[in-house]
Design an enzyme around this catalytic site. Structure first.
Site, PDB file in Angstrom:
ATOM      1  CE1 TYR A   1      16.462 -36.911 -61.136  1.00  0.00           C
ATOM      2  CE2 TYR A   1      17.239 -38.643 -62.610  1.00  0.00           C
ATOM      3  CZ  TYR A   1      17.464 -37.767 -61.557  1.00  0.00           C
ATOM      4  OH  TYR A   1      18.679 -37.751 -60.928  1.00  0.00           O
TER       5      TYR A   1
ATOM      6  N   PRO B   1      18.165 -30.391 -55.377  1.00  0.00           N
ATOM      7  CG  PRO B   1      16.808 -31.670 -53.980  1.00  0.00           C
ATOM      8  CD  PRO B   1      17.142 -30.269 -54.314  1.00  0.00           C
TER       9      PRO B   1
ATOM     10  CE1 TYR C   1      21.160 -37.306 -63.170  1.00  0.00           C
ATOM     11  CE2 TYR C   1      22.616 -39.211 -63.342  1.00  0.00           C
ATOM     12  CZ  TYR C   1      21.542 -38.568 -62.749  1.00  0.00           C
ATOM     13  OH  TYR C   1      20.854 -39.193 -61.738  1.00  0.00           O
TER      14      TYR C   1
ATOM     15  CE  LYS D   1      25.680 -32.670 -62.229  1.00  0.00           C
ATOM     16  NZ  LYS D   1      26.076 -34.084 -62.200  1.00  0.00           N
TER      17      LYS D   1
ATOM     18  CG  HIS E   1      22.409 -46.845 -61.404  1.00  0.00           C
ATOM     19  ND1 HIS E   1      21.164 -46.366 -61.092  1.00  0.00           N
ATOM     20  CD2 HIS E   1      22.578 -47.964 -60.654  1.00  0.00           C
ATOM     21  CE1 HIS E   1      20.607 -47.143 -60.180  1.00  0.00           C
ATOM     22  NE2 HIS E   1      21.450 -48.114 -59.892  1.00  0.00           N
TER      23      HIS E   1
HETATM   24  P1  RFL Z   1      26.922 -30.663 -44.968  1.00  0.00           P
HETATM   25  O1  RFL Z   1      26.699 -32.080 -45.320  1.00  0.00           O
HETATM   26  O2  RFL Z   1      25.734 -29.802 -44.710  1.00  0.00           O
HETATM   27  O3  RFL Z   1      27.894 -30.630 -43.715  1.00  0.00           O
HETATM   28  C1  RFL Z   1      28.151 -29.446 -42.997  1.00  0.00           C
HETATM   29  C2  RFL Z   1      28.477 -29.822 -41.558  1.00  0.00           C
HETATM   30  O4  RFL Z   1      28.829 -28.650 -40.833  1.00  0.00           O
HETATM   31  C3  RFL Z   1      28.203 -28.701 -39.562  1.00  0.00           C
HETATM   32  N1  RFL Z   1      28.073 -27.325 -39.050  1.00  0.00           N
HETATM   33  C4  RFL Z   1      28.873 -26.814 -38.087  1.00  0.00           C
HETATM   34  N2  RFL Z   1      29.894 -27.336 -37.391  1.00  0.00           N
HETATM   35  C5  RFL Z   1      30.505 -26.551 -36.484  1.00  0.00           C
HETATM   36  N3  RFL Z   1      30.110 -25.263 -36.222  1.00  0.00           N
HETATM   37  C6  RFL Z   1      29.083 -24.701 -36.902  1.00  0.00           C
HETATM   38  N4  RFL Z   1      28.709 -23.473 -36.649  1.00  0.00           N
HETATM   39  C7  RFL Z   1      28.426 -25.493 -37.891  1.00  0.00           C
HETATM   40  N5  RFL Z   1      27.400 -25.252 -38.730  1.00  0.00           N
HETATM   41  C8  RFL Z   1      27.199 -26.371 -39.420  1.00  0.00           C
HETATM   42  C9  RFL Z   1      26.873 -29.378 -39.830  1.00  0.00           C
HETATM   43  O5  RFL Z   1      26.302 -29.937 -38.661  1.00  0.00           O
HETATM   44  C10 RFL Z   1      27.284 -30.429 -40.843  1.00  0.00           C
HETATM   45  O6  RFL Z   1      27.657 -31.649 -40.232  1.00  0.00           O
HETATM   46  O7  RFL Z   1      27.759 -29.913 -46.094  1.00  0.00           O
HETATM   47  P2  RFL Z   1      28.916 -30.465 -47.097  1.00  0.00           P
HETATM   48  O8  RFL Z   1      29.938 -31.263 -46.362  1.00  0.00           O
HETATM   49  O9  RFL Z   1      29.312 -29.292 -47.903  1.00  0.00           O
HETATM   50  O10 RFL Z   1      28.141 -31.515 -48.039  1.00  0.00           O
HETATM   51  C11 RFL Z   1      27.148 -31.100 -48.932  1.00  0.00           C
HETATM   52  C12 RFL Z   1      26.110 -32.200 -49.132  1.00  0.00           C
HETATM   53  O11 RFL Z   1      25.681 -32.664 -47.865  1.00  0.00           O
HETATM   54  C13 RFL Z   1      24.894 -31.718 -49.959  1.00  0.00           C
HETATM   55  O12 RFL Z   1      25.310 -30.900 -51.015  1.00  0.00           O
HETATM   56  C14 RFL Z   1      24.096 -32.907 -50.562  1.00  0.00           C
HETATM   57  O13 RFL Z   1      23.486 -33.658 -49.556  1.00  0.00           O
HETATM   58  C15 RFL Z   1      23.031 -32.390 -51.549  1.00  0.00           C
HETATM   59  N6  RFL Z   1      22.189 -33.479 -52.101  1.00  0.00           N
HETATM   60  C16 RFL Z   1      22.626 -34.276 -53.144  1.00  0.00           C
HETATM   61  N7  RFL Z   1      23.866 -34.111 -53.653  1.00  0.00           N
HETATM   62  C17 RFL Z   1      24.329 -34.943 -54.633  1.00  0.00           C
HETATM   63  O14 RFL Z   1      25.457 -34.747 -55.099  1.00  0.00           O
HETATM   64  N8  RFL Z   1      23.588 -36.004 -55.128  1.00  0.00           N
HETATM   65  C18 RFL Z   1      22.331 -36.239 -54.666  1.00  0.00           C
HETATM   66  O15 RFL Z   1      21.728 -37.230 -55.083  1.00  0.00           O
HETATM   67  C19 RFL Z   1      21.788 -35.338 -53.665  1.00  0.00           C
HETATM   68  N9  RFL Z   1      20.561 -35.544 -53.180  1.00  0.00           N
HETATM   69  C20 RFL Z   1      20.917 -33.701 -51.588  1.00  0.00           C
HETATM   70  C21 RFL Z   1      20.120 -34.750 -52.158  1.00  0.00           C
HETATM   71  C22 RFL Z   1      20.407 -32.939 -50.535  1.00  0.00           C
HETATM   72  C23 RFL Z   1      19.148 -33.179 -50.051  1.00  0.00           C
HETATM   73  N10 RFL Z   1      18.704 -32.388 -48.971  1.00  0.00           N
HETATM   74  C24 RFL Z   1      18.215 -32.918 -47.773  1.00  0.00           C
HETATM   75  C25 RFL Z   1      18.996 -30.958 -48.955  1.00  0.00           C
HETATM   76  C26 RFL Z   1      18.845 -35.007 -51.706  1.00  0.00           C
HETATM   77  C27 RFL Z   1      18.340 -34.213 -50.667  1.00  0.00           C
HETATM   78  C28 RFL Z   1      16.924 -34.488 -50.213  1.00  0.00           C
HETATM   79  C1  PHB Z   2      18.682 -39.797 -54.131  1.00  0.00           C
HETATM   80  O1  PHB Z   2      18.797 -41.027 -54.315  1.00  0.00           O
HETATM   81  O2  PHB Z   2      18.569 -39.317 -53.006  1.00  0.00           O
HETATM   82  C2  PHB Z   2      18.668 -38.884 -55.304  1.00  0.00           C
HETATM   83  C3  PHB Z   2      18.844 -39.416 -56.588  1.00  0.00           C
HETATM   84  C4  PHB Z   2      18.838 -38.573 -57.689  1.00  0.00           C
HETATM   85  C5  PHB Z   2      18.655 -37.208 -57.499  1.00  0.00           C
HETATM   86  C6  PHB Z   2      18.492 -36.680 -56.228  1.00  0.00           C
HETATM   87  C7  PHB Z   2      18.496 -37.535 -55.110  1.00  0.00           C
HETATM   88  O3  PHB Z   2      18.649 -36.402 -58.575  1.00  0.00           O
END
Ligand code: RFL
Ligand code: PHB
Length: 389
Positions: free
Chosen positions: A200, A292, A384, A296, A72
């Site tokens: 957005y 989110p 961004y 980031k 994108h």
């Molecule tokens: P994770 O992915 O939470 O993985 C951590 C892992 O550790 C395990 N765990 C354990 N394992 C052993 N013993 C324990 N005691 C444990 N406790 C926990 C868990 O089961 C899990 O598998 O962390 P990590 O690797 O630091 O990754 C971070 C990302 O997952 C997170 O920051 C992103 O998903 C945030 N996020 C977004 N980030 C972006 O850069 N771009 C996006 O577009 C974006 N959109 C989002 C998002 C997060 C969202 N939610 C659901 C919070 C959109 C959403 C809706």
């Molecule tokens: C997504 O596709 O899940 C998404 C995209 C942009 C954002 C957050 C989440 O800022």
């Protein structure tokens, strides 16, 4: 059992670290509390910064992303009766990649399997011991048996609710937090995205976001109450609420269909400092959370892993520990800037329950300024696409 780096958590941070270490000949073991299918069932991030994309290629996990991911060059914003585009490519020379975290996690797991990586799923009660010695240990239970892994170092990649951060002594760790008074209700559907680019939306009814996972799979979000009952959100109710917030043409042309996933996420800003204590290093959501809105979270996890893997490589290959010593400061500098950006964007785009007419006026002025100022757009675009690491 003995290893060089014991990694807790098989999210993107833990898997990417184990892959990068392996490519440099450094041993690790990943302990994950959940099952592999559970980890792969979580629908989360979708937008990858160019720096992260390049890192994934270096980690030899970029092949499918390059084939199936969507590059994108910009995205759109809408508020009031205005809709405008920010051209990332023009302002920064960079682009972002739309590729789901679920797909990325699958690619990383397959890459680890192909290289014979050691991953233990359903590891119960993972606990850190002897952190004040130079041989910290990880203990866990699997299939009713107790296991112990003696490590040189431990990487806490276990997300916000993991054990690693809680293993820091109370007088070492400082935390900073803001919880937002709303959540995001997200839906994934097998439908054509309403637009080729992410949109957005600031609407008086609340924030909305149109994103995608492919040209046949859409990801939409709407702002909801933080204590919303998911059961009460039928697909019809979701589509109606989303359409009511979108610009007219988008609402009219949007394809709707059954949801294949629906979930509510709370919004939080959180930073823990420092990110290292002795031989324990925190990375990703274990150390910091962003709302989110700015996309980031996953990207910050990747930049932490960039600094962390370099520190371990320098230690094992050159016998130097200076990158370990600067790890926390290097990460936190970038983390706080992403926190600022995500907080600002969340503040500007959402409807706050106690919002005054003054607050609303400021929000609209911020967006109007962004829509009309090339300088503001250049600064926004720089953040961004991701600040350098
Ligand atoms: P994770 O992915 O939470 O993985 C951590 C892992 O550790 C395990 N765990 C354990 N394992 C052993 N013993 C324990 N005691 C444990 N406790 C926990 C868990 O089961 C899990 O598998 O962390 P990590 O690797 O630091 O990754 C971070 C990302 O997952 C997170 O920051 C992103 O998903 C945030 N996020 C977004 N980030 C972006 O850069 N771009 C996006 O577009 C974006 N959109 C989002 C998002 C997060 C969202 N939610 C659901 C919070 C959109 C959403 C809706
Ligand atoms: C997504 O596709 O899940 C998404 C995209 C942009 C954002 C957050 C989440 O800022």
């Amino acid at each position: 059992m003995r290893t060089q780096v014991g990694i807790i958590g098989s999210g993107p941070a833990g898997l990417l670290l184990s892959q990068l270490l392996d490519l440099h000949g450094i041993e690790s073991i990943v302990l994950e509390r959940r099952s592999r299918d559970y980890v792969l069932g979580r629908i989360r991030a979708g937008v990858l910064e160019e720096g992260m994309v390049n890192m994934l290629r270096l980690a030899e996990v970029g092949e499918r992303m390059d084939r199936e991911g969507l590059v994108h060059e910009g995205f759109e914003m809408a508020f009031g009766d205005r809709r405008f585009r920010i051209d990332l490519k023009k302002h920064t020379g960079k682009t972002v990649m739309v590729y789901g975290q679920t797909e990325l996690t699958r690619d990383l797991m397959e890459a680890r399997d192909a290289r014979g990586g050691r991953l233990v799923y359903e590891a119960e009660g993972v606990a850190i011991h002897d952190l004040d010695t130079d041989r910290p240990k990880l203990r866990y239970k699997k299939d009713g048996l107790e296991h112990e892994v003696v490590c040189d170092f431990i990487a806490g990649c276990d997300g916000f609710r993991g054990v690693s951060r809680r293993s820091f002594p109370d007088d070492v760790l400082r935390t900073h937090e803001r919880v937002y008074p709303f959540g995001w209700l997200g839906v994934l559907s097998e439908t054509r995205p309403v637009s080729e680019e992410v949109i957005y939306v600031n609407h008086w009814r609340g924030f909305a976001l149109c994103s995608m996972r492919s040209m046949t799979r859409s990801r939409y979000y709407i702002q909801c109450a933080f204590d919303e009952d998911l059961e009460e959100w039928t697909d019809d109710r979701f589509w109606d609420a989303l359409r009511a917030r979108l610009p007219h043409e988008a609402a009219e042309s949007m394809e709707i269909g059954p949801s294949i996933e629906k979930s509510i996420a709370p919004l939080r800003s959180f930073v823990a400092e420092p990110m290292r204590h002795g031989r324990l290093f925190l990375a990703g959501d274990a150390a910091h959370i962003v709302p989110p809105t700015g996309a980031k979270g996953l990207n910050l996890a990747a930049s932490d892993i960039y600094y962390l893997h370099r520190a371990f490589v320098d230690y094992y290959k050159e016998g130097r520990s200076d990158l370990m010593d600067t790890y926390s400061d290097s990460c936190l500098k970038r983390v706080w800037k992403a926190e600022r950006f995500s907080w600002w964007l969340s503040t500007v785009l959402h409807r706050f329950p106690d919002q005054s007419t003054f607050d609303r006026g400021i929000q609209l002025a911020e967006l109007d300024y962004l829509a009309d100022s090339e300088a503001a757009q250049a600064s926004f675009a720089e953040n961004y696409v991701g600040l350098p690491f």
